[in-house]
Design an enzyme around this catalytic site. Structure first.
Site, PDB file in Angstrom:
ATOM      1  N   LYS A   1       2.946  54.007 -32.472  1.00 45.88           N
ATOM      2  CA  LYS A   1       3.606  53.413 -31.305  1.00 45.88           C
ATOM      3  C   LYS A   1       2.635  52.638 -30.418  1.00 45.88           C
ATOM      4  O   LYS A   1       2.999  51.646 -29.805  1.00 45.88           O
ATOM      5  CB  LYS A   1       4.296  54.510 -30.488  1.00 45.88           C
ATOM      6  CG  LYS A   1       5.441  55.207 -31.221  1.00 45.88           C
ATOM      7  CD  LYS A   1       6.664  54.327 -31.341  1.00 45.88           C
ATOM      8  CE  LYS A   1       7.800  55.012 -32.090  1.00 45.88           C
ATOM      9  NZ  LYS A   1       8.940  54.107 -32.329  1.00 45.88           N
TER      10      LYS A   1
ATOM     11  N   GLU B   1      11.793  53.448 -22.815  1.00 43.14           N
ATOM     12  CA  GLU B   1      12.669  54.519 -23.287  1.00 43.14           C
ATOM     13  C   GLU B   1      11.879  55.304 -24.314  1.00 43.14           C
ATOM     14  O   GLU B   1      10.933  54.785 -24.899  1.00 43.14           O
ATOM     15  CB  GLU B   1      13.928  53.931 -23.928  1.00 43.14           C
ATOM     16  CG  GLU B   1      13.807  53.558 -25.412  1.00 43.14           C
ATOM     17  CD  GLU B   1      12.833  52.417 -25.689  1.00 43.14           C
ATOM     18  OE1 GLU B   1      12.516  51.657 -24.749  1.00 43.14           O
ATOM     19  OE2 GLU B   1      12.344  52.309 -26.838  1.00 43.14           O
TER      20      GLU B   1
ATOM     21  N   SER C   1       3.314  57.711 -40.132  1.00 40.53           N
ATOM     22  CA  SER C   1       3.452  57.045 -38.838  1.00 40.53           C
ATOM     23  C   SER C   1       2.932  57.863 -37.664  1.00 40.53           C
ATOM     24  O   SER C   1       2.595  57.317 -36.615  1.00 40.53           O
ATOM     25  CB  SER C   1       4.913  56.658 -38.599  1.00 40.53           C
ATOM     26  OG  SER C   1       5.746  57.797 -38.715  1.00 40.53           O
TER      27      SER C   1
HETATM   28  C1  LIG Z   1       5.748  59.387 -35.546  1.00 43.97           C
HETATM   29  C2  LIG Z   1       6.953  58.516 -35.483  1.00 43.97           C
HETATM   30  N1  LIG Z   1       7.364  57.886 -36.588  1.00 43.97           N
HETATM   31  C3  LIG Z   1       8.458  57.105 -36.592  1.00 43.97           C
HETATM   32  C4  LIG Z   1       9.213  56.936 -35.474  1.00 43.97           C
HETATM   33  C5  LIG Z   1      10.450  56.096 -35.568  1.00 43.97           C
HETATM   34  O1  LIG Z   1      10.333  54.858 -34.973  1.00 43.97           O
HETATM   35  P1  LIG Z   1      10.245  53.522 -35.817  1.00 43.97           P
HETATM   36  O2  LIG Z   1      11.332  53.556 -36.829  1.00 43.97           O
HETATM   37  O3  LIG Z   1      10.421  52.447 -34.823  1.00 43.97           O
HETATM   38  O4  LIG Z   1       8.918  53.473 -36.462  1.00 43.97           O
HETATM   39  C6  LIG Z   1       8.836  57.567 -34.279  1.00 43.97           C
HETATM   40  C7  LIG Z   1       9.631  57.397 -33.048  1.00 43.97           C
HETATM   41  O5  LIG Z   1       9.505  58.053 -32.070  1.00 43.97           O
HETATM   42  C8  LIG Z   1       7.674  58.379 -34.301  1.00 43.97           C
HETATM   43  O6  LIG Z   1       7.270  59.025 -33.186  1.00 43.97           O
END
Ligand SMILES: Cc1ncc(COP(=O)(O)O)c(C=O)c1O
Lengths: 400, 267
Positions: free
Chosen positions: A93, A115, A382
């Site tokens: 993020k 948000e 992620s």
């Molecule tokens: C670790 C992590 N992965 C994925 C996401 C999902 O978001 P996005 O699909 O925008 O990557 C989030 C959202 O809070 C997250 O904290």
């Protein structure tokens, strides 16, 4: 694909998706934002500042790690993890919040709003706001405030005001509604940092461009380490920012399969899920046209996922386009499967993934064995699982 | 001539301004709305804005958000809102009815199906908060082909170019959102509204209704001195909310407030 991929158009359309579906008061601010973004996108000074921050503050480049033991155990493709969990604040993020905050500063805005669902984006926003000395207000659904209390505390430590949103389903979509209401009211001094590739144009394109560093690095690292491009990319999809960040630099490489993993919650057939691409219909929400979860009357319905960050009834419009054109494929993983992915990575590689990322891990466990040992999957890890310790412990009946 | 055009023409002949109440269809219960519409006409309403409830009312403040939630709890929908309008038209041929809501339920029904259904219900105007002219081409064409007025919003930060855009795309009237904020927000700055109205008038000949933040008869009178119509929403819905256990009482309080506004606006 012979023609180079070149989306969106200048009004933010990805085919029929995307666009600028906002109330009139927001038209001027999103046009101003777009102008500023287009200007700084090519500004060497801005790019240099962004790159320096990503390197020295976020800790980029993040490693591309060959999960050899796990690959061997699954007996198929070689799995490489793109380690966004190692970024400052623990998820992808911050790639986006760093970029948007630098824009906010250049635009002379003194107040930041955001948000958040899982709280990762809220934390990443509060972090950059603290660093730049900007006022910060984070909207978070009351349900999420309860299940991600650790992140709420982190945001408060960082000086942000966290507002628990009590309207609607009290989750991420309602937090977005409330942030839009704040923005309409305080447009003059406020910059809205959206946390995923949702919202009106230019957000889906802008957030993608800030997250595309994931894919650019991964591509180079894969070439360096394995001597060739990967065969498949796997990433979880909430709004879709980590997925598009990984996918985007590979879109014109047609040999690379792209697979987005949505949250199936209790199972698609139960209706209790968060998988608009797999089981929704196109519609308009939060400023863009995309796939949505809705009932027959067109009301947005409540979503379910063990992971707060995937609990969103929409998805970035570019994913809708990539789905329709067939360039990317979208699958889904249930809560139970995600937990298996969570445990597998933890025990096999000593890496505790976020519950969101665990969805990508779980799909990788299905995919890898169907591929040859000389094939390569890059999975976007992620975020890290620290924020989910409470949820996990609770599920296992343990009091921390 | 459309019912809206006729209404504004008639009013301007007598030097009066339009009183335009807004209520959410189905709030607090589906059977409340139709008699309330008739009663509002009796109390002096010239146009009725009928809110279509939506799960995610991004441009609305807490009062109208809760109205939407109450209506949705009773399964109110775009289709059922149109059914109420159809009933209304059976006994009232004069008063224009404008649907106000968000684009998603309309997309879910399909633009063409919606335009046909709105025509059958003899809807006079459609105001879609999150469908700016840039995205509205298809919908506007379908509505105009059926003599339904697409009504657009202008905001304090709308440029002259955008005013011209609304003038071209819209008809019936223009809705000027008098403050930066959501419905039911704080208090509006009369001098600001006056200045902006001059800019709007320079770029369009459509009637201009002013809304957001009109709460009492005195403000209604002041605003009527500036625009061609006064929209009042949250102040009415607050009466519903204050009397959830006694809808009849809510109704009489709404009528009382509208009558006092009518009187103040006409004096
Ligand atoms: C670790 C992590 N992965 C994925 C996401 C999902 O978001 P996005 O699909 O925008 O990557 C989030 C959202 O809070 C997250 O904290």
């Amino acid at each position: 694909m012979t023609e180079k991929y070149n989306m969106p158009d200048e009004r933010g359309h990805f085919g029929p998706y995307g666009g600028m579906f906002v109330a009139e008061t927001l038209m001027l601010p999103i046009q101003e934002l777009n102008a500023a973004y287009q200007q700084y996108l090519d500004d060497p000074e801005f790019i240099a500042e962004l790159d320096a921050d990503l390197k020295h503050y976020v800790g980029r480049p993040s490693p591309l790690y060959h999960a050899e033991r796990w690959s061997r155990e699954l007996g198929g493709a070689q799995i490489y993890l793109k380690r966004e969990d190692l970024n400052h604040t623990g998820a992808h993020k911050i790639n986006n919040t760093i970029g948007q905050a630098l824009l906010a500063k250049r635009m002379g805005k003194t107040r930041i709003i955001a948000e958040t669902g899982a709280g990762q984006h809220g934390v990443a926003t509060a972090t950059v706001a603290a660093r730049l000395g900007l006022e910060c207000v984070v909207y978070m659904g009351a349900v999420d405030v309860a299940r991600q209390s650790l992140n709420v505390y982190r945001m408060k430590l960082l000086g942000a005001k966290v507002v628990a949103v009590e309207s609607g389903s009290k989750t991420l979509k309602d937090a977005l509604n409330e942030a839009l209401r704040d923005w309409v009211t305080n447009v003059d001094n406020t910059f809205y940092i959206i946390g995923t590739v949702a919202g009106p144009h230019p957000y889906p394109a802008m957030v993608r461009d800030f997250q595309a560093i994931i894919g650019r690095e991964a591509k180079q690292q894969c070439l360096d380490q394995a001597g060739r491009l990967p065969d498949a990319l796997v990433a979880c999809v909430g709004g879709g920012s980590n997925a598009i960040g990984l996918f985007y630099p590979f879109i014109d490489d047609s040999s690379v399969k792209m697979i987005g993993v949505e949250a199936a919650g209790d199972g698609i057939e139960t209706g209790r899920h968060s998988a608009p691409l797999c089981a929704g219909r196109p519609g308009v929400l939060h400023g863009n046209r995309t796939y949505l979860m809705e009932d027959d009357d067109g009301e947005i319905i409540e979503t379910h996922s063990i992971s707060a960050g995937l609990d969103y009834p929409g998805v970035g419009p570019e994913h809708a386009w990539l789905k329709d054109t067939g360039r990317a494929e979208y699958v889904n993983i249930t809560d139970t499967e995600a937990l298996e992915g969570f445990h597998a990575l933890t025990r096999m590689e000593g890496i505790i993934p976020a519950l969101e990322s665990s969805h990508a891990m779980a799909y990788t466990m299905k995919l890898a064995p169907t591929m040859r040992k000389d094939e390569i999957i890059i999975v976007c890890l992620s975020g890290r699982g620290d924020k989910d310790m409470q949820t996990m412990a609770q599920r296992e009946g343990i009091e921390l | 001539m459309s019912r809206l055009a006729a209404t504004f023409e008639e009013l301007s002949k007598t030097g009066r301004k339009a009183l335009i109440p807004f209520i959410t269809a189905g709030d607090p219960r589906p059977d409340f709305t139709l008699p309330m519409m008739h009663a509002m006409v009796e109390a002096g309403a010239d146009v009725i804005e009928l809110g279509v409830p939506f799960s995610d009312p991004m441009a609305d403040g807490p009062v109208i958000q809760r109205a939407s939630e109450r209506a949705l709890d009773h399964k109110m929908s775009l289709r059922r809102t149109l059914a109420i309008a159809t009933e209304f038209r059976k006994t009232n041929q004069q008063t224009p009815v404008v649907l106000m809501g968000y684009v998603h339920p309309i997309e879910a029904m399909g633009y063409e199906d919606f335009a046909n259904a709105a025509q059958r219900a003899e809807i006079d105007g459609v105001l879609t908060v999150d469908l700016p002219p840039e995205e509205a081409e298809e919908c506007v064409a379908l509505l105009k082909a059926r003599d339904i007025d697409p009504i657009f919003l202008l905001a304090p930060n709308s440029s002259d170019d955008r005013i011209k855009k609304m003038d071209t795309a819209g008809s019936g009237y223009i809705y000027y959102v008098s403050l930066k904020g959501v419905t039911g927000a704080g208090h509006l700055d009369i001098a600001d509204v006056e200045n902006k109205l001059n800019l709007i008038r320079a770029n369009t000949r459509l009637p201009v209704a002013i809304g957001f933040g009109v709460k009492d008869a005195q403000t209604a009178k002041t605003i009527a001195g500036i625009g061609d119509g006064v929209v009042i929403g949250s102040a009415l819905i607050s009466k519903i909310e204050a009397n959830l256990d006694d809808p009849e009482r809510a109704k009489s309080e709404i009528i009382e407030l509208l009558k006092s506004m009518r009187q103040a606006m006409d004096s």
